[in-house]
Design an enzyme around this catalytic site. Structure first.
Site, PDB file in Angstrom:
ATOM      1  N   GLN A  34       0.848  -1.187   0.000  1.00  0.00           N
ATOM      2  CA  GLN A  34       0.000   0.000   0.000  1.00  0.00           C
ATOM      3  C   GLN A  34       0.892   1.247   0.000  1.00  0.00           C
ATOM      4  O   GLN A  34       1.967   1.236   0.603  1.00  0.00           O
ATOM      5  CB  GLN A  34      -0.901  -0.007   1.233  1.00  0.00           C
ATOM      6  CG  GLN A  34      -1.923  -1.137   1.229  1.00  0.00           C
ATOM      7  CD  GLN A  34      -2.645  -1.243   2.565  1.00  0.00           C
ATOM      8  OE1 GLN A  34      -3.233  -0.282   3.041  1.00  0.00           O
ATOM      9  NE2 GLN A  34      -2.578  -2.412   3.166  1.00  0.00           N
TER      10      GLN A  34
HETATM   11  N1  LIG Z   1      -6.713 -14.866  -9.950  1.00  0.00           N
HETATM   12  C1  LIG Z   1      -5.643 -14.642  -9.176  1.00  0.00           C
HETATM   13  N2  LIG Z   1      -5.752 -13.886  -8.096  1.00  0.00           N
HETATM   14  C2  LIG Z   1      -4.639 -13.700  -7.320  1.00  0.00           C
HETATM   15  C3  LIG Z   1      -3.392 -14.265  -7.638  1.00  0.00           C
HETATM   16  N3  LIG Z   1      -2.504 -13.880  -6.709  1.00  0.00           N
HETATM   17  C4  LIG Z   1      -3.180 -13.123  -5.842  1.00  0.00           C
HETATM   18  N4  LIG Z   1      -4.473 -13.008  -6.190  1.00  0.00           N
HETATM   19  C5  LIG Z   1      -5.526 -12.270  -5.492  1.00  0.00           C
HETATM   20  O1  LIG Z   1      -5.149 -10.888  -5.490  1.00  0.00           O
HETATM   21  C6  LIG Z   1      -5.548 -10.267  -4.268  1.00  0.00           C
HETATM   22  C7  LIG Z   1      -4.346  -9.660  -3.572  1.00  0.00           C
HETATM   23  O2  LIG Z   1      -3.455 -10.684  -3.182  1.00  0.00           O
HETATM   24  P1  LIG Z   1      -2.339 -10.473  -2.052  1.00  0.00           P
HETATM   25  O3  LIG Z   1      -1.449 -11.665  -2.082  1.00  0.00           O
HETATM   26  O4  LIG Z   1      -2.959 -10.137  -0.749  1.00  0.00           O
HETATM   27  O5  LIG Z   1      -1.620  -9.191  -2.634  1.00  0.00           O
HETATM   28  P2  LIG Z   1      -0.361  -8.402  -2.006  1.00  0.00           P
HETATM   29  O6  LIG Z   1       0.488  -7.985  -3.140  1.00  0.00           O
HETATM   30  O7  LIG Z   1       0.277  -9.205  -0.949  1.00  0.00           O
HETATM   31  O8  LIG Z   1      -1.069  -7.125  -1.399  1.00  0.00           O
HETATM   32  P3  LIG Z   1      -0.523  -6.168  -0.200  1.00  0.00           P
HETATM   33  O9  LIG Z   1      -0.189  -7.062   0.950  1.00  0.00           O
HETATM   34  O10 LIG Z   1      -1.638  -5.245   0.114  1.00  0.00           O
HETATM   35  O11 LIG Z   1       0.660  -5.437  -0.717  1.00  0.00           O
HETATM   36  C8  LIG Z   1      -6.224 -11.381  -3.451  1.00  0.00           C
HETATM   37  O12 LIG Z   1      -7.626 -11.326  -3.662  1.00  0.00           O
HETATM   38  C9  LIG Z   1      -5.658 -12.657  -4.041  1.00  0.00           C
HETATM   39  O13 LIG Z   1      -6.509 -13.793  -3.865  1.00  0.00           O
HETATM   40  C10 LIG Z   1      -3.299 -15.075  -8.817  1.00  0.00           C
HETATM   41  O14 LIG Z   1      -2.259 -15.613  -9.203  1.00  0.00           O
HETATM   42  N5  LIG Z   1      -4.451 -15.232  -9.549  1.00  0.00           N
END
Ligand SMILES: Nc1nc2c(ncn2[C@@H]2O[C@H](COP(=O)(O)OP(=O)(O)OP(=O)(O)O)[C@@H](O)[C@H]2O)c(=O)[nH]1
Ligand SMILES: [Mg+2]
Length: 256
Positions: free
Chosen positions: A78
């Site tokens: 974020q």
């Molecule tokens: N379809 C799909 N959705 C994904 C994939 N990887 C993550 N998501 C979705 O994307 C959203 C964000 O995933 P996170 O892993 O929490 O993202 P992040 O980059 O860690 O986000 P922050 O912790 O806020 O920085 C979630 O709803 C996940 O389920 C993927 O490979 N395919």
């Protein structure tokens, strides 16, 4: 005499530990990716996707690949949390930058964020793996398209690769890790970090025979140490099999 044998034992049996920073803007899928890495390499059950919440601090994942230990640091993406990233730069052997390839509206933010990361002097020479994530979605851009879109400047001297992955089904994960291990083992940055930590392989072993410099090494190490107060916790790990995905070696790895 003890230090001689200890040094030899350490040289022969200590596995190399690499620190890999997982960066990217919020919702790119960094934590889901970390979760997948752990499920693939630790063969444990993955945390259900709906139980992964936005990261506020740091998630850590440790895996072992042949003779190397990889420690992944997953930080929150974020906007208000991105200033924390640089505290980890100095100790990172490589950067994994995750991009949601299904979300073109976020590409500008991802591009400028990545460019800022690459400008930071503490990351000089760190190999870079850019992941075009969410390939399980039909609208996801390929790694090639993403590379063209980002049109990153100043990558010339850096070892880097674009890879198409899905943190959901594991596409591209093993290939990514194999590439990381290969480039980190051979990169000049790894040599530099090793020297700073006083663990430069056989040379260090030989050095320990003639001088007992552990105090000095501790001082040097302390200077670059990371504040792990931010650590919020580990995640949990399954198993995975996928065909080899398309890859873009935008620049063939070079090892200055
Ligand atoms: N379809 C799909 N959705 C994904 C994939 N990887 C993550 N998501 C979705 O994307 C959203 C964000 O995933 P996170 O892993 O929490 O993202 P992040 O980059 O860690 O986000 P922050 O912790 O806020 O920085 C979630 O709803 C996940 O389920 C993927 O490979 N395919
Ligand atoms: Mg996260």
């Amino acid at each position: 005499m003890f230090s001689l044998f200890y040094g030899l034992w350490k040289y022969l049996f200590t596995k190399t530990e690499f620190h890999v920073l997982i960066l990217g803007i919020d919702k790119a899928g960094k934590t889901t990716l970390l979760e997948k890495l752990k499920s693939v390499y630790l063969n444990m059950e993955s945390l259900p996707h709906d139980r992964i919440v936005p990261t506020v601090g740091l998630n850590i994942g440790r895996i072992q690949v042949s003779n190397s230990k990889l420690v992944f640091w997953d930080l929150g993406g974020q906007p208000g949390l991105r200033s924390i990233w640089e505290k980890y730069y100095e100790e990172a052997h490589a950067i994994v930058f995750v991009i949601d390839a299904s979300s073109p509206l976020q590409f500008e933010d991802a591009k400028s964020t990545l460019e800022k990361v690459l400008r930071h002097e503490d990351l000089q020479g760190a190999p870079l793996l850019i992941l075009a994530n969410k390939q399980d979605l039909s609208e996801a851009m390929s790694a090639e398209e993403l590379a063209r879109y980002l049109d990153l400047k100043k990558l010339d001297e850096r070892v880097y690769m674009f890879e198409a992955v899905s943190a959901y089904d594991g596409l591209g994960i093993k290939e990514s890790v194999e590439w990381l291990v290969e480039v980190m083992e051979r990169s000049k940055r790894t040599e530099t970090l090793r020297a700073r930590a006083g663990e430069s392989g056989f040379a260090s072993y030989l050095g320990s025979v003639t001088s007992s410099s552990s105090e000095e090494q501790t001082c040097l190490r302390t200077k670059g140490q990371i504040n792990h107060d931010l650590l919020l916790g580990d995640i949990i790990p399954g198993s995975w099999h996928q065909p080899r995905p398309p890859q873009v070696h935008a620049q063939p790895p070079s090892f200055p």
